[in-house]
Design a protein around this motif. Structure first.
Motif, PDB file in Angstrom:
ATOM      1  N   ALA A  72      33.907 -68.244 -29.214  1.00 44.19           N
ATOM      2  CA  ALA A  72      34.051 -68.521 -30.641  1.00 44.19           C
ATOM      3  C   ALA A  72      34.257 -67.231 -31.417  1.00 44.19           C
ATOM      4  CB  ALA A  72      32.811 -69.262 -31.151  1.00 44.19           C
ATOM      5  N   ARG A  73      33.405 -66.237 -31.125  1.00 39.17           N
ATOM      6  CA  ARG A  73      33.484 -64.932 -31.783  1.00 39.17           C
ATOM      7  C   ARG A  73      33.111 -63.884 -30.743  1.00 39.17           C
ATOM      8  NH1 ARG A  73      30.612 -68.515 -34.408  1.00 39.17           N
ATOM      9  NH2 ARG A  73      31.360 -69.374 -36.396  1.00 39.17           N
ATOM     10  N   LEU A  74      33.715 -62.707 -30.864  1.00 35.42           N
ATOM     11  CA  LEU A  74      33.533 -61.656 -29.869  1.00 35.42           C
ATOM     12  C   LEU A  74      33.156 -60.360 -30.571  1.00 35.42           C
ATOM     13  CD1 LEU A  74      33.896 -60.723 -26.867  1.00 35.42           C
ATOM     14  CD2 LEU A  74      36.284 -60.242 -27.452  1.00 35.42           C
ATOM     15  N   ALA A  75      31.951 -59.845 -30.272  1.00 37.03           N
ATOM     16  CA  ALA A  75      31.500 -58.565 -30.807  1.00 37.03           C
ATOM     17  C   ALA A  75      31.428 -57.562 -29.663  1.00 37.03           C
ATOM     18  CB  ALA A  75      30.135 -58.705 -31.467  1.00 37.03           C
ATOM     19  N   LEU A  76      32.180 -56.470 -29.766  1.00 36.55           N
ATOM     20  CA  LEU A  76      32.256 -55.457 -28.715  1.00 36.55           C
ATOM     21  C   LEU A  76      31.670 -54.159 -29.254  1.00 36.55           C
ATOM     22  CD1 LEU A  76      35.872 -56.260 -27.486  1.00 36.55           C
ATOM     23  CD2 LEU A  76      33.722 -57.015 -26.474  1.00 36.55           C
ATOM     24  N   VAL A  77      30.631 -53.668 -28.601  1.00 33.44           N
ATOM     25  CA  VAL A  77      29.841 -52.544 -29.111  1.00 33.44           C
ATOM     26  C   VAL A  77      30.042 -51.321 -28.214  1.00 33.44           C
ATOM     27  CG1 VAL A  77      27.537 -51.770 -29.769  1.00 33.44           C
ATOM     28  CG2 VAL A  77      28.138 -54.202 -29.958  1.00 33.44           C
ATOM     29  N   GLY A  78      30.516 -50.221 -28.791  1.00 36.21           N
ATOM     30  CA  GLY A  78      30.666 -48.984 -28.036  1.00 36.21           C
ATOM     31  C   GLY A  78      31.592 -49.109 -26.845  1.00 36.21           C
ATOM     32  N   THR A  79      32.695 -49.831 -27.003  1.00 35.90           N
ATOM     33  CA  THR A  79      33.628 -50.091 -25.907  1.00 35.90           C
ATOM     34  C   THR A  79      34.873 -49.228 -26.065  1.00 35.90           C
ATOM     35  OG1 THR A  79      32.829 -52.372 -25.822  1.00 35.90           O
ATOM     36  CG2 THR A  79      34.903 -51.921 -24.728  1.00 35.90           C
ATOM     37  N   ARG A  80      35.443 -48.810 -24.934  1.00 35.30           N
ATOM     38  CA  ARG A  80      36.651 -48.008 -24.964  1.00 35.30           C
ATOM     39  C   ARG A  80      37.650 -48.531 -23.939  1.00 35.30           C
ATOM     40  NH1 ARG A  80      35.725 -42.202 -24.370  1.00 35.30           N
ATOM     41  NH2 ARG A  80      37.930 -42.218 -23.806  1.00 35.30           N
ATOM     42  N   ARG A  81      38.913 -48.086 -24.075  1.00 33.67           N
ATOM     43  CA  ARG A  81      39.989 -48.619 -23.226  1.00 33.67           C
ATOM     44  C   ARG A  81      40.107 -47.894 -21.894  1.00 33.67           C
ATOM     45  NH1 ARG A  81      45.281 -49.627 -26.933  1.00 33.67           N
ATOM     46  NH2 ARG A  81      46.063 -50.085 -24.852  1.00 33.67           N
ATOM     47  N   THR A  82      39.871 -46.605 -21.888  1.00 33.26           N
ATOM     48  CA  THR A  82      40.102 -45.805 -20.688  1.00 33.26           C
ATOM     49  C   THR A  82      38.980 -44.784 -20.504  1.00 33.26           C
ATOM     50  OG1 THR A  82      41.402 -44.176 -21.915  1.00 33.26           O
ATOM     51  CG2 THR A  82      42.612 -46.000 -20.898  1.00 33.26           C
ATOM     52  N   LEU A  83      38.921 -44.221 -19.299  1.00 30.54           N
ATOM     53  CA  LEU A  83      38.014 -43.114 -19.023  1.00 30.54           C
ATOM     54  C   LEU A  83      38.839 -41.844 -18.850  1.00 30.54           C
ATOM     55  CD1 LEU A  83      35.478 -44.601 -16.417  1.00 30.54           C
ATOM     56  CD2 LEU A  83      35.104 -44.172 -18.857  1.00 30.54           C
ATOM     57  N   PRO A  84      38.735 -40.894 -19.769  1.00 32.68           N
ATOM     58  CA  PRO A  84      39.482 -39.647 -19.614  1.00 32.68           C
ATOM     59  C   PRO A  84      38.919 -38.818 -18.459  1.00 32.68           C
ATOM     60  CG  PRO A  84      37.981 -39.479 -21.463  1.00 32.68           C
ATOM     61  CD  PRO A  84      37.918 -40.905 -20.993  1.00 32.68           C
ATOM     62  N   ARG A  85      39.648 -37.773 -18.110  1.00 34.10           N
ATOM     63  CA  ARG A  85      39.276 -36.953 -16.956  1.00 34.10           C
ATOM     64  C   ARG A  85      37.856 -36.420 -17.057  1.00 34.10           C
ATOM     65  NH1 ARG A  85      39.229 -31.638 -16.145  1.00 34.10           N
ATOM     66  NH2 ARG A  85      40.284 -31.276 -18.155  1.00 34.10           N
ATOM     67  N   GLN A  86      37.452 -35.949 -18.232  1.00 35.48           N
ATOM     68  CA  GLN A  86      36.115 -35.371 -18.383  1.00 35.48           C
ATOM     69  C   GLN A  86      35.024 -36.394 -18.084  1.00 35.48           C
ATOM     70  OE1 GLN A  86      35.392 -33.696 -22.259  1.00 35.48           O
ATOM     71  NE2 GLN A  86      33.417 -32.837 -21.678  1.00 35.48           N
ATOM     72  N   LEU A  87      35.198 -37.617 -18.581  1.00 26.14           N
ATOM     73  CA  LEU A  87      34.198 -38.654 -18.319  1.00 26.14           C
ATOM     74  C   LEU A  87      34.214 -39.074 -16.854  1.00 26.14           C
ATOM     75  CD1 LEU A  87      34.188 -41.088 -21.382  1.00 26.14           C
ATOM     76  CD2 LEU A  87      32.321 -39.650 -20.553  1.00 26.14           C
ATOM     77  N   ARG A  88      35.389 -39.155 -16.269  1.00 21.84           N
ATOM     78  CA  ARG A  88      35.475 -39.520 -14.857  1.00 21.84           C
ATOM     79  C   ARG A  88      34.755 -38.482 -13.993  1.00 21.84           C
ATOM     80  NH1 ARG A  88      39.107 -43.642 -13.975  1.00 21.84           N
ATOM     81  NH2 ARG A  88      39.135 -43.166 -11.752  1.00 21.84           N
ATOM     82  N   GLU A  89      34.930 -37.214 -14.334  1.00 21.42           N
ATOM     83  CA  GLU A  89      34.238 -36.168 -13.585  1.00 21.42           C
ATOM     84  C   GLU A  89      32.730 -36.257 -13.789  1.00 21.42           C
ATOM     85  OE1 GLU A  89      36.014 -32.582 -14.958  1.00 21.42           O
ATOM     86  OE2 GLU A  89      37.846 -32.813 -13.759  1.00 21.42           O
ATOM     87  N   SER A  90      32.307 -36.560 -15.011  1.00 16.16           N
ATOM     88  CA  SER A  90      30.882 -36.705 -15.288  1.00 16.16           C
ATOM     89  C   SER A  90      30.284 -37.873 -14.509  1.00 16.16           C
ATOM     90  CB  SER A  90      30.660 -36.906 -16.795  1.00 16.16           C
ATOM     91  OG  SER A  90      29.299 -37.123 -17.085  1.00 16.16           O
ATOM     92  N   PHE A  91      30.992 -38.994 -14.492  1.00 10.41           N
ATOM     93  CA  PHE A  91      30.505 -40.156 -13.758  1.00 10.41           C
ATOM     94  C   PHE A  91      30.463 -39.881 -12.252  1.00 10.41           C
ATOM     95  CE2 PHE A  91      31.646 -43.749 -16.979  1.00 10.41           C
ATOM     96  CZ  PHE A  91      30.808 -43.151 -17.895  1.00 10.41           C
TER      97      PHE A  91
END
Length: 312
Positions: free
Chosen positions: A142-161
């Motif tokens: 019915a309704r969609l609330a998306l909190v702190g969501t992003r489309r992609t993981l950049p290189r820096q975040l991928r390395e951190s993960f």
């Protein structure tokens, strides 16, 4: 293997979940999807003011993580929280299973609880799953609330993960906890963020005290993010009302990410919380709950408190 709810009666909830004034009793059920066991929890509202509310948490959240919010939400609707495969006390989910599998597990959860259409809130990782569910099953949202969501993981975040995965595999929970808490609630950031110290300590303690099973699930969930696309560019068909919620000082998923995603969804809105970081449900919890109550009951968002702003 067929996917069906266990036929046994729901387990009796612990004492602190039993009925109180205005609080329904929690139903706990063990479900199975794709051969993976997982848990669901439902607070039934006999006189709802809107369709049921489904809460999907982030990588470190389980079905009990929404206690402060659900007390008020349950006054106006049935509330469903769930440990999907890979979360909480559910079976670990290997990384080769992607977001489509988890989105379909959400649909199975609604089937098992007798919910046809829901208001869906997804935070961080849960937002990725919630958006994919809306794309695959728009007639059920019915309704969609998306909190702190992003489309992609950049290189820096991928390395951190990736480095975090290696720390957990090496059983260095202390260093992992420090890095994870600094990513999501950075003490070094000079920006004004409410409850920053308390949230940092909470995250650090939670990550450091993970059991081997929790660490294994966290590793697999993180590997899933690294292995599969976060975002499928298929649009969410109208008339699903969509709201992106972001925090002013979120280093993980800034308001710009919400605006970028909202631009691809006709009619989507963006709400920005001031003086908050990535952990918006914990930093200003009451204002966050107010926002969900307004959105899920079609109340206007143009007269929000000064700490919030809504955009189309």
């Amino acid at each position: 293997m067929s996917e069906s709810a266990d036929t046994a009666r729901p387990a009796r909830p612990p004492a602190d979940e039993r009925c109180g004034p205005g609080r329904p009793e929690a139903e706990l059920s063990r479900l199975s999807f794709g051969g993976f066991r997982y848990d669901c929890r439902v607070l039934r509202q006999p006189h709802p003011g809107t369709v049921p509310i489904l809460l999907l948490g982030g990588a470190a959240q389980d079905k009990y993580a929404w206690a402060r919010h659900e007390t008020r939400l349950a006054r106006i609707a049935t509330v469903v929280t769930v440990d999907l495969p890979g979360w909480g006390g559910a079976d670990a989910l290997p990384a080769q299973y992607g977001m489509d599998f988890l989105a379909d597990a959400v649909g199975h959860t609604l089937d098992a609880t007798g919910v046809r259409t829901a208001n869906v809130m997804g935070a961080c990782y849960g937002g990725v799953i919630g958006l994919r569910f809306a794309q695959r099953h728009p007639d059920r949202v019915a309704r969609l609330a998306l909190v702190g969501t992003r489309r992609t993981l950049p290189r820096q975040l991928r390395e951190s993960f990736s480095s975090g995965v290696e720390l957990l595999r090496g059983n260095d929970h202390h260093e992992f906890a420090r890095r994870a808490a600094e990513l999501f609630a950075p003490l070094a950031d000079r920006a004004l963020i409410r409850r920053r110290g308390a949230v940092y300590r909470l995250l650090e303690r939670q990550f450091e005290q993970m059991t081997p099973g929790q660490a294994d699930r966290f590793v697999k969930n993180t590997e899933r993010l690294l292995r599969h696309p976060l975002y499928d560019p298929v649009p969410v068909p109208p008339p699903v009302e969509t709201l992106f919620v972001h925090d002013e000082h979120d280093r993980f998923s800034s308001p710009g990410h919400g605006r970028e995603m909202a631009a691809a969804l006709p009619g989507a809105r963006v709400a920005v919380m001031e003086a908050a970081g990535h952990m918006i449900p914990l930093e200003p919890p009451d204002e966050f709950t107010d926002l969900l109550l307004r959105f899920f009951t079609d109340q206007p968002l143009d007269d929000l408190p000064l700490s919030l702003s809504a955009e189309r």
